[in-house]
Write a protein that holds these residues in place. Structure first.
Motif, PDB file in Angstrom:
ATOM      1  N   GLU A 531      40.385  39.296  36.562  1.00  0.00           N
ATOM      2  CA  GLU A 531      41.246  39.929  37.556  1.00  0.00           C
ATOM      3  C   GLU A 531      40.416  40.421  38.741  1.00  0.00           C
ATOM      4  OE1 GLU A 531      44.600  41.135  39.420  1.00  0.00           O
ATOM      5  OE2 GLU A 531      44.667  40.351  37.369  1.00  0.00           O
ATOM      6  N   GLY A 532      40.734  39.894  39.928  1.00  0.00           N
ATOM      7  CA  GLY A 532      40.056  40.313  41.153  1.00  0.00           C
ATOM      8  C   GLY A 532      38.672  39.739  41.351  1.00  0.00           C
ATOM      9  N   VAL A 533      38.193  38.907  40.422  1.00  0.00           N
ATOM     10  CA  VAL A 533      36.845  38.351  40.508  1.00  0.00           C
ATOM     11  C   VAL A 533      36.832  37.100  41.374  1.00  0.00           C
ATOM     12  CG1 VAL A 533      34.969  37.291  39.193  1.00  0.00           C
ATOM     13  CG2 VAL A 533      36.159  39.295  38.279  1.00  0.00           C
ATOM     14  N   LYS A 534      35.823  37.004  42.230  1.00  0.00           N
ATOM     15  CA  LYS A 534      35.577  35.787  43.001  1.00  0.00           C
ATOM     16  C   LYS A 534      34.118  35.400  42.785  1.00  0.00           C
ATOM     17  CE  LYS A 534      38.986  36.492  46.704  1.00  0.00           C
ATOM     18  NZ  LYS A 534      39.198  36.548  48.177  1.00  0.00           N
ATOM     19  N   TYR A 548      28.680  19.708  39.600  1.00  0.00           N
ATOM     20  CA  TYR A 548      30.045  20.251  39.639  1.00  0.00           C
ATOM     21  C   TYR A 548      30.004  21.626  40.301  1.00  0.00           C
ATOM     22  CZ  TYR A 548      31.255  16.539  36.409  1.00  0.00           C
ATOM     23  OH  TYR A 548      31.458  15.311  35.835  1.00  0.00           O
ATOM     24  N   ALA A 549      30.878  21.815  41.266  1.00  0.00           N
ATOM     25  CA  ALA A 549      31.028  23.106  41.920  1.00  0.00           C
ATOM     26  C   ALA A 549      32.209  23.827  41.288  1.00  0.00           C
ATOM     27  CB  ALA A 549      31.257  22.921  43.417  1.00  0.00           C
ATOM     28  N   LEU A 550      31.948  24.987  40.682  1.00  0.00           N
ATOM     29  CA  LEU A 550      32.978  25.756  39.985  1.00  0.00           C
ATOM     30  C   LEU A 550      33.266  27.036  40.758  1.00  0.00           C
ATOM     31  CD1 LEU A 550      31.743  23.848  37.788  1.00  0.00           C
ATOM     32  CD2 LEU A 550      32.198  25.625  36.129  1.00  0.00           C
ATOM     33  N   ALA A 551      34.518  27.426  40.784  1.00  0.00           N
ATOM     34  CA  ALA A 551      34.904  28.656  41.479  1.00  0.00           C
ATOM     35  C   ALA A 551      35.976  29.381  40.684  1.00  0.00           C
ATOM     36  CB  ALA A 551      35.417  28.339  42.876  1.00  0.00           C
ATOM     37  N   VAL A 552      35.779  30.689  40.507  1.00  0.00           N
ATOM     38  CA  VAL A 552      36.787  31.537  39.861  1.00  0.00           C
ATOM     39  C   VAL A 552      37.451  32.389  40.942  1.00  0.00           C
ATOM     40  CG1 VAL A 552      37.190  33.428  38.255  1.00  0.00           C
ATOM     41  CG2 VAL A 552      35.601  31.599  37.649  1.00  0.00           C
ATOM     42  N   GLU A 553      38.768  32.300  41.014  1.00  0.00           N
ATOM     43  CA  GLU A 553      39.573  33.105  41.939  1.00  0.00           C
ATOM     44  C   GLU A 553      41.011  33.095  41.433  1.00  0.00           C
ATOM     45  OE1 GLU A 553      40.461  33.583  46.762  1.00  0.00           O
ATOM     46  OE2 GLU A 553      39.321  31.873  46.010  1.00  0.00           O
ATOM     47  N   ASN A 554      41.704  34.216  41.595  1.00  0.00           N
ATOM     48  CA  ASN A 554      43.086  34.347  41.117  1.00  0.00           C
ATOM     49  C   ASN A 554      43.178  34.098  39.601  1.00  0.00           C
ATOM     50  OD1 ASN A 554      44.064  34.852  43.736  1.00  0.00           O
ATOM     51  ND2 ASN A 554      44.185  32.653  44.156  1.00  0.00           N
ATOM     52  N   SER A 555      42.112  34.472  38.891  1.00  0.00           N
ATOM     53  CA  SER A 555      42.041  34.285  37.431  1.00  0.00           C
ATOM     54  C   SER A 555      42.232  32.819  37.038  1.00  0.00           C
ATOM     55  CB  SER A 555      43.078  35.162  36.718  1.00  0.00           C
ATOM     56  OG  SER A 555      42.765  36.526  36.862  1.00  0.00           O
ATOM     57  N   VAL A 556      41.731  31.922  37.866  1.00  0.00           N
ATOM     58  CA  VAL A 556      41.775  30.480  37.616  1.00  0.00           C
ATOM     59  C   VAL A 556      40.381  29.909  37.859  1.00  0.00           C
ATOM     60  CG1 VAL A 556      42.682  28.277  38.452  1.00  0.00           C
ATOM     61  CG2 VAL A 556      44.213  30.227  38.209  1.00  0.00           C
TER      62      VAL A 556
END
Length: 626
Positions: A531-534, A548-556
């Motif tokens: 939650e709230g993590v980018k 691979y480029a990975l990104a966490v945003e919107n809990s996805v």
């Protein structure tokens, strides 16, 4: 009384089939029978050939007589000759695992059709065949479909190194790798937990426990592996010459598996029905969980199979025993086609009459001619379950009743039902009265609420276990029996063993594309922690040459393959093998970073936080007691 009536009906059915051809078919071509045990490298017993020695004679009171007859047929194990002729022979090894391993004479070696479910059982099956048939090499491997009991033992048939060095043909239907890895990786934790119930892996081998699975005796839990296909069969029909033999493949996706084919072997006057055909009603939706199968397509493929098998002297399949002779083959296939079409059509008729799945299932009756066919009895699939599957295929889980748009979760609903009943004692007393009256379905329904409302209610749990046992002992479907009895074990407090985690799939994982693991990671993201993590992280696989480029945003968790993201908080360069150990929990992020094969750049705190967002699924979650 109901148990006795069920047994009498089953006995009457068997008496009416004194001319049953199956016993002779199941023994035909017998060469040799194995004995002893198959063990893993650590000494654990993977398979014991004496486990089901008790399945003989008349049916005991604790097993449906019709299921007992089928269990005895599946007890005909060993090496069998299927056919022989100018082109050579076909043999099957049966009873070393859930499925069959088939050997076809090629010009230079054996074409192996399906490889069982584990390295250990496949190794033993090949050694047993060579002991009696000679030490011929493997010249090709054919996977008929994307279920693990047909490819999991591939590395026991041939090593990955040998297959690569000899450029061994590995043939599979289109979509094979995607479906095989999707089923066993993405939702493998839950499916594996339920599969241990469906196949009775936790049950004792005796007349009050596991007697069969319907498809075979049991499922071996050894090392699961895979080989990537070198040749995919595309389109409806494709003919290939494999080690000098003509094989005509017909894709039948959406039937028993999302990726599956059947095979004509014209030089042997034989037809391989894979798992499109079997000596039982199959599952349109398996209790272990899977994608719903298309009953209408299945029936259509079986109609077509009448033509594909025309001229064949024998039909052999991925499970159970073959059938021989033109008339027998034609009848065998036609009855199954009519069965699936009847279930489909009559379920759809019920849907259009406004009935829900439970109502259609309760009133569904097969015509007498289909009821009398022993080859299509519900030893594996069950009529009621398949009706629900057809309903789900077309309309989904919602039955249209507004109260089911937003129902209470099971535990909360159970607490309110218990309160409505006047408390747990009154609910259990009502269940006891139902049990004493032989109404074990209703007793189990009442006790489900009592146990969900209070898992510590010992009286409710014991009576629930007894209700499950009574339902199990009259079930014709082996998976239903196994589910009931496994549920009784849990109700009595037997702790579930540690689940099959990713670490147990090591032989499989090394051959699976990295994208499948990242999909699994995305489905393991804890939304509360995220939650709230980018965060952005690059994963560079040094041995694969892939980034691979990975990104966490919107809990996805989002990902893309290609160039590294220059704005990433951290970049991790590592071999695939180390990444697999990270995912499976064999090493921690700290341990991985201290290894010589791993390079790191960027913010170490960000990387630690990133890996901390993911939560491993428990493989031993409760089912009955929550």
């Amino acid at each position: 009384m109901r148990h006795l009536l069920t047994a009498l009906l089953a006995a009457t059915l068997l008496t009416a089939h004194a001319d049953d051809p199956a016993p002779a078919e199941a023994r035909r071509g017998f060469i040799a029978k194995p004995s002893g045990q198959i063990k893993a490298d650590d000494g654990r017993v993977v398979w014991d050939f004496a486990d089901y020695a008790f399945v003989q004679g008349e049916a005991p009171a604790t097993v449906n007589a019709s299921l007992w007859r089928h269990a005895k047929l599946n007890n005909e194990i060993g090496l069998f000759k299927v056919t022989d002729g100018p082109a050579g022979g076909i043999w099957q090894v049966r009873g070393f695992d859930l499925a069959n391993l088939t050997l076809v004479d090629g010009k230079t070696g054996w074409i192996v059709i399906d490889t069982l479910s584990s390295r250990e059982t496949a190794t033993a099956a090949m050694a047993f065949a060579r002991q009696h048939l000679g030490n011929k090499p493997v010249s090709a491997i054919v996977f008929t479909h994307s279920h693990a009991d047909h490819f999991g033992g591939a590395l026991g048939v041939v090593s990955a190194e040998d297959a690569a060095a000899r450029q061994l043909p590995v043939i599979a239907p289109a979509g094979f790798m995607e479906e095989a890895t999707s089923e066993n990786l993405l939702v493998g934790t839950a499916m594996g937990r339920r599969a241990t119930w469906m196949y009775g892996n936790l049950l004792p081998r005796n007349a009050t426990g596991s007697v069969d699975t319907g498809l075979g005796k049991a499922l071996a839990l050894g090392r699961l592996g895979i080989l990537a296909p070198t040749q995919l069969v595309e389109g409806d029909r494709q003919e290939l010459v494999v080690d000098g033999r003509r094989l005509v493949f017909h894709n039948v996706p959406g039937s028993e598996a999302p990726a599956e084919f059947v095979i004509e072997l014209p030089e042997f006057k034989a037809f391989c029905g894979a798992e499109l055909l079997s000596h039982n009603l199959h599952n349109l939706l398996t209790p272990r969980g899977a994608k719903v199968r298309d009953a209408l397509k299945w029936a259509g493929y079986l109609d077509a199979a009448q033509g594909w098998a025309a001229g064949a002297d024998v039909v052999f399949n991925s499970h159970q025993w073959p059938v021989w002779g033109e008339a027998r083959i034609r009848h065998f296939i036609a009855a199954q086609a009519d069965l699936y079409r009847f279930i489909h059509d009559q379920t759809v008729r019920g849907i259009n009459a406004g009935l829900n799945a439970e109502e259609i299932a309760e009133q569904m009756r097969l015509p007498q001619a289909l009821q009398d066919e022993l080859d299509i009895r519900g030893y594996y699939g069950a009529l009621k379950f398949n009706v629900r599957a057809v309903y789900q295929f077309y309309l989904g889980f919602f039955d249209g009743h507004p109260s089911h748009l937003d129902p209470l979760p099971p535990v909360e609903a159970a607490k309110r039902y218990v309160q409505l009943a006047g408390g747990p004692d009154k609910l259990v007393a009502a269940a006891q009265a139902a049990f004493d009256n032989g109404d074990h379905r209703w007793a189990a329904e009442l006790l489900r609420h009592a146990v969900l409302a209070d898992a510590g209610n010992a009286a409710a749990r014991e009576l629930l276990a007894q209700s499950f046992e009574q339902l199990a002992w009259r079930a014709e479907s082996a998976p239903w029996r196994n589910f009931y009895l496994s549920g009784a074990q849990e109700a009595r407090g037997k702790a579930a063993p540690k689940g099959l985690g990713l670490a147990s799939l090591g032989d499989l994982l090394q051959h699976v594309p990295i994208e499948r693991f990242i999909e699994r990671s995305a489905a393991s993201l804890d939304p509360a922690k995220a939650e709230g993590v980018k965060l952005k992280v690059n994963l560079v696989f040094s041995d694969l040459g892939e980034t691979y480029a990975l990104a966490v945003e919107n809990s996805v968790l989002r990902y893309r393959k290609g160039a590294a993201d220059p704005e990433a908080n951290a970049t991790l360069t590592l071999p695939k093998a180390v990444y697999l150990k990270l995912l499976s929990g064999q090493v921690s992020a700290r341990e991985a970073l201290t290894g010589g094969d791993v390079q790191f750049g960027g913010n170490p705190l960000a990387l630690g936080r990133f890996f901390g967002l993911f939560q491993a699924a428990p493989g031993n979650f409760p089912i009955v007691t929550r």
